[in-house]
Design a protein around this motif. Structure first.
Motif, PDB file in Angstrom:
ATOM      1  N   ALA A 119      -9.244  14.342  27.410  1.00 51.26           N
ATOM      2  CA  ALA A 119      -8.827  12.938  27.555  1.00 51.26           C
ATOM      3  C   ALA A 119      -8.152  12.639  28.885  1.00 51.26           C
ATOM      4  O   ALA A 119      -7.769  11.498  29.138  1.00 51.26           O
ATOM      5  N   GLU A 120      -8.003  13.662  29.738  1.00 51.49           N
ATOM      6  CA  GLU A 120      -7.401  13.443  31.049  1.00 51.49           C
ATOM      7  C   GLU A 120      -8.455  13.578  32.140  1.00 51.49           C
ATOM      8  O   GLU A 120      -9.338  14.443  32.065  1.00 51.49           O
ATOM      9  N   ALA A 121      -8.353  12.732  33.153  1.00 51.40           N
ATOM     10  CA  ALA A 121      -9.308  12.772  34.257  1.00 51.40           C
ATOM     11  C   ALA A 121      -9.042  13.969  35.159  1.00 51.40           C
ATOM     12  O   ALA A 121      -7.911  14.457  35.262  1.00 51.40           O
ATOM     13  N   GLU A 122     -10.083  14.431  35.804  1.00 54.21           N
ATOM     14  CA  GLU A 122      -9.932  15.487  36.794  1.00 54.21           C
ATOM     15  C   GLU A 122      -9.196  14.925  38.010  1.00 54.21           C
ATOM     16  O   GLU A 122      -9.167  13.709  38.232  1.00 54.21           O
ATOM     17  N   ALA A 123      -8.611  15.801  38.785  1.00 51.09           N
ATOM     18  CA  ALA A 123      -7.878  15.375  39.982  1.00 51.09           C
ATOM     19  C   ALA A 123      -8.780  14.546  40.895  1.00 51.09           C
ATOM     20  O   ALA A 123      -9.938  14.918  41.147  1.00 51.09           O
ATOM     21  N   GLY A 124      -8.238  13.437  41.374  1.00 48.76           N
ATOM     22  CA  GLY A 124      -8.985  12.590  42.292  1.00 48.76           C
ATOM     23  C   GLY A 124      -9.973  11.649  41.625  1.00 48.76           C
ATOM     24  O   GLY A 124     -10.647  10.858  42.300  1.00 48.76           O
ATOM     25  N   VAL A 159      -8.710   6.765  36.491  1.00 48.68           N
ATOM     26  CA  VAL A 159      -7.959   6.881  35.235  1.00 48.68           C
ATOM     27  C   VAL A 159      -8.943   6.938  34.060  1.00 48.68           C
ATOM     28  O   VAL A 159      -9.917   6.172  34.012  1.00 48.68           O
ATOM     29  N   LYS A 160      -8.666   7.835  33.136  1.00 50.30           N
ATOM     30  CA  LYS A 160      -9.574   8.011  31.997  1.00 50.30           C
ATOM     31  C   LYS A 160      -9.004   7.369  30.735  1.00 50.30           C
ATOM     32  O   LYS A 160      -7.871   7.653  30.345  1.00 50.30           O
ATOM     33  N   VAL A 161      -9.804   6.506  30.137  1.00 50.55           N
ATOM     34  CA  VAL A 161      -9.445   5.865  28.873  1.00 50.55           C
ATOM     35  C   VAL A 161     -10.377   6.405  27.789  1.00 50.55           C
ATOM     36  O   VAL A 161     -11.603   6.401  27.962  1.00 50.55           O
ATOM     37  N   VAL A 162      -9.811   6.896  26.715  1.00 53.75           N
ATOM     38  CA  VAL A 162     -10.597   7.423  25.592  1.00 53.75           C
ATOM     39  C   VAL A 162     -10.248   6.627  24.343  1.00 53.75           C
ATOM     40  O   VAL A 162      -9.067   6.482  24.003  1.00 53.75           O
ATOM     41  N   LEU A 163     -11.279   6.119  23.677  1.00 50.79           N
ATOM     42  CA  LEU A 163     -11.064   5.304  22.477  1.00 50.79           C
ATOM     43  C   LEU A 163     -11.791   5.907  21.284  1.00 50.79           C
ATOM     44  O   LEU A 163     -13.021   6.056  21.303  1.00 50.79           O
ATOM     45  N   GLU A 168     -14.587  -1.909  38.974  1.00 41.75           N
ATOM     46  CA  GLU A 168     -13.883  -1.719  40.257  1.00 41.75           C
ATOM     47  C   GLU A 168     -13.711  -0.233  40.589  1.00 41.75           C
ATOM     48  O   GLU A 168     -13.184   0.121  41.649  1.00 41.75           O
ATOM     49  N   GLY A 169     -14.146   0.629  39.675  1.00 41.07           N
ATOM     50  CA  GLY A 169     -14.043   2.059  39.917  1.00 41.07           C
ATOM     51  C   GLY A 169     -12.665   2.629  39.696  1.00 41.07           C
ATOM     52  O   GLY A 169     -12.378   3.766  40.082  1.00 41.07           O
ATOM     53  N   LYS A 170     -11.789   1.873  39.027  1.00 38.95           N
ATOM     54  CA  LYS A 170     -10.410   2.325  38.829  1.00 38.95           C
ATOM     55  C   LYS A 170     -10.238   3.122  37.540  1.00 38.95           C
ATOM     56  O   LYS A 170      -9.286   3.899  37.409  1.00 38.95           O
ATOM     57  N   ILE A 171     -11.115   2.913  36.577  1.00 36.29           N
ATOM     58  CA  ILE A 171     -11.039   3.637  35.308  1.00 36.29           C
ATOM     59  C   ILE A 171     -12.437   4.014  34.832  1.00 36.29           C
ATOM     60  O   ILE A 171     -13.441   3.472  35.311  1.00 36.29           O
ATOM     61  N   THR A 172     -12.486   4.959  33.904  1.00 35.64           N
ATOM     62  CA  THR A 172     -13.682   5.200  33.102  1.00 35.64           C
ATOM     63  C   THR A 172     -13.286   4.964  31.656  1.00 35.64           C
ATOM     64  O   THR A 172     -12.113   5.121  31.294  1.00 35.64           O
ATOM     65  N   VAL A 173     -14.238   4.581  30.837  1.00 36.78           N
ATOM     66  CA  VAL A 173     -13.957   4.270  29.430  1.00 36.78           C
ATOM     67  C   VAL A 173     -14.882   5.104  28.548  1.00 36.78           C
ATOM     68  O   VAL A 173     -16.108   4.975  28.623  1.00 36.78           O
ATOM     69  N   GLU A 174     -14.284   5.955  27.746  1.00 40.34           N
ATOM     70  CA  GLU A 174     -15.071   6.834  26.876  1.00 40.34           C
ATOM     71  C   GLU A 174     -14.902   6.431  25.418  1.00 40.34           C
ATOM     72  O   GLU A 174     -13.799   6.423  24.879  1.00 40.34           O
ATOM     73  N   TYR A 175     -16.021   6.091  24.788  1.00 43.61           N
ATOM     74  CA  TYR A 175     -16.030   5.750  23.361  1.00 43.61           C
ATOM     75  C   TYR A 175     -16.367   6.990  22.551  1.00 43.61           C
ATOM     76  O   TYR A 175     -17.330   7.714  22.852  1.00 43.61           O
ATOM     77  N   ARG A 176     -15.574   7.227  21.509  1.00 46.64           N
ATOM     78  CA  ARG A 176     -15.848   8.305  20.567  1.00 46.64           C
ATOM     79  C   ARG A 176     -15.958   7.710  19.162  1.00 46.64           C
ATOM     80  O   ARG A 176     -14.985   7.635  18.410  1.00 46.64           O
ATOM     81  N   PRO A 177     -17.161   7.227  18.791  1.00 43.22           N
ATOM     82  CA  PRO A 177     -17.342   6.575  17.484  1.00 43.22           C
ATOM     83  C   PRO A 177     -17.259   7.581  16.334  1.00 43.22           C
ATOM     84  O   PRO A 177     -17.819   8.675  16.404  1.00 43.22           O
ATOM     85  N   LEU A 178     -16.583   7.179  15.290  1.00 41.78           N
ATOM     86  CA  LEU A 178     -16.357   8.042  14.130  1.00 41.78           C
ATOM     87  C   LEU A 178     -17.058   7.506  12.880  1.00 41.78           C
ATOM     88  O   LEU A 178     -17.378   6.319  12.789  1.00 41.78           O
ATOM     89  N   GLY A 179     -17.224   8.412  11.913  1.00 44.54           N
ATOM     90  CA  GLY A 179     -17.633   8.007  10.570  1.00 44.54           C
ATOM     91  C   GLY A 179     -16.399   7.885   9.695  1.00 44.54           C
ATOM     92  O   GLY A 179     -16.439   8.153   8.494  1.00 44.54           O
ATOM     93  N   PHE A 180     -15.306   7.473  10.291  1.00 44.18           N
ATOM     94  CA  PHE A 180     -13.989   7.450   9.655  1.00 44.18           C
ATOM     95  C   PHE A 180     -13.965   6.576   8.403  1.00 44.18           C
ATOM     96  O   PHE A 180     -13.343   6.903   7.402  1.00 44.18           O
TER      97      PHE A 180
END
Length: 296
Positions: free
Chosen positions: A122-127, A130-134, A160-172
């Motif tokens: 859930a953390e971005a690599e150096a450089g 910003v990583k967003v995980v949902l 704008e290249g400032k963040i990435t957004v990662e979706y993790r869909p569940l069968g919750f």
């Protein structure tokens, strides 16, 4: 001979004629009643047949939707081993290596959720941005509200290249539908990113826009397939029918339980969970912007 010249009937003849006429009327009435009963009978039979067919289709569909899912399966192209698909700028998604996930590789969920939830990867690599995980569920109304409130901000910063957004869909919330809709929708989304990654974001938006009510059957597989083609994706027909990525969704759901995710949406920014501890009273956009500013 005209009626005026016909011989006058006797009383007995008139009585006999009246009786004959009454008999003919009665026979006609009996035939009509018999015909009507026959038609009603066939109508009932036809209705019963239709009901049986409908019930059979519903039962067959439910058996198919609720059939056991394998504990091992492939990740989709552009999906990672944690069940995520990462959106970059515009329609790009992060590329990933093919992999296989196994439920047996995961420990059991803890009896008591940990005080601090740590999401893998859930953390971005150096450089990197910003990583967003949902962690989300496509039948979760709170997830839909989150998207409605913050999707514009997420999209702007992503483009704008400032963040990435990662979706993790569940069968919750599979138990909140009669057809395991959460897992079916998550599988359909995986099918889309596997075939048409540039349409993944649009498909996620469409799933939230057409979100079914909790407790309902949810959208059918046919509707999910059509939604994919409606957003311009390639056909996901066989992928949905074969439940190709349901084991991946199952693995993601179990991994989320193992790390302590107890509800959706659960959101991380640079590995820090929003809405708990010091961020409990902080609006998400402020929480996110602080992380973006810290990267400058």
């Amino acid at each position: 001979m005209s009626p005026a010249n016909e011989p006058r009937q006797s009383k007995a003849e008139r009585t006999a004629a009246a009786r004959e006429k009454a008999r003919e009327i009665r026979e006609a009435q009996l035939k009509k009643e018999k015909r009507n009963k026959l038609l009603i009978g066939w109508g009932i039979v036809a209705a019963v047949v239709v009901i049986i067919v409908i019930v059979a289709l519903v039962v067959t569909s439910n058996i198919k939707n609720n059939a056991p899912v394998a504990d091992e399966g492939p990740t989709p192209a552009n999906g990672n081993i944690h069940g995520g698909v990462t959106l970059l700028a515009n329609t790009e998604v992060a590329k990933t290596e093919p992999a296989t996930v196994k439920l047996s590789d995961l420990p059991a969920a803890p009896a008591t959720p940990p005080a601090t939830v740590t999401a893998p990867g859930a953390e971005a690599e150096a450089g990197k941005p910003v990583k967003v995980v949902l962690y989300i569920d496509f039948i979760c109304p709170v997830c839909k509200n989150f998207e409605a409130q913050y999707n514009e901000t997420l999209t702007k910063l992503r483009n704008e290249g400032k963040i990435t957004v990662e979706y993790r869909p569940l069968g919750f919330l599979d138990s909140r539908s009669t057809t395991n809709y959460s897992s079916r929708a998550a599988n359909a989304a995986a099918c889309v990113v596997n075939e048409s990654p540039e349409k993944y974001s649009d498909f996620v938006d469409a799933l939230f826009a057409k979100q079914p009510a909790e407790g309902s059957a949810g959208l059918s597989d046919t509707e999910l397939k059509k939604m994919a083609t409606d957003v311009g994706a390639k056909s996901i027909e066989s992928c949905v029918d074969d439940k190709t990525f349901r084991p991946w969704v199952k693995h993601t759901t179990q991994e989320a339980a193992v790390i302590g995710v107890t509800g959706t949406p659960t959101v991380f920014v640079e590995g820090k969970q929003w809405g708990v501890g010091d961020s409990a009273q902080t609006p998400f956009d402020q929480f996110l912007q602080a992380a973006v500013d810290a990267k400058k």
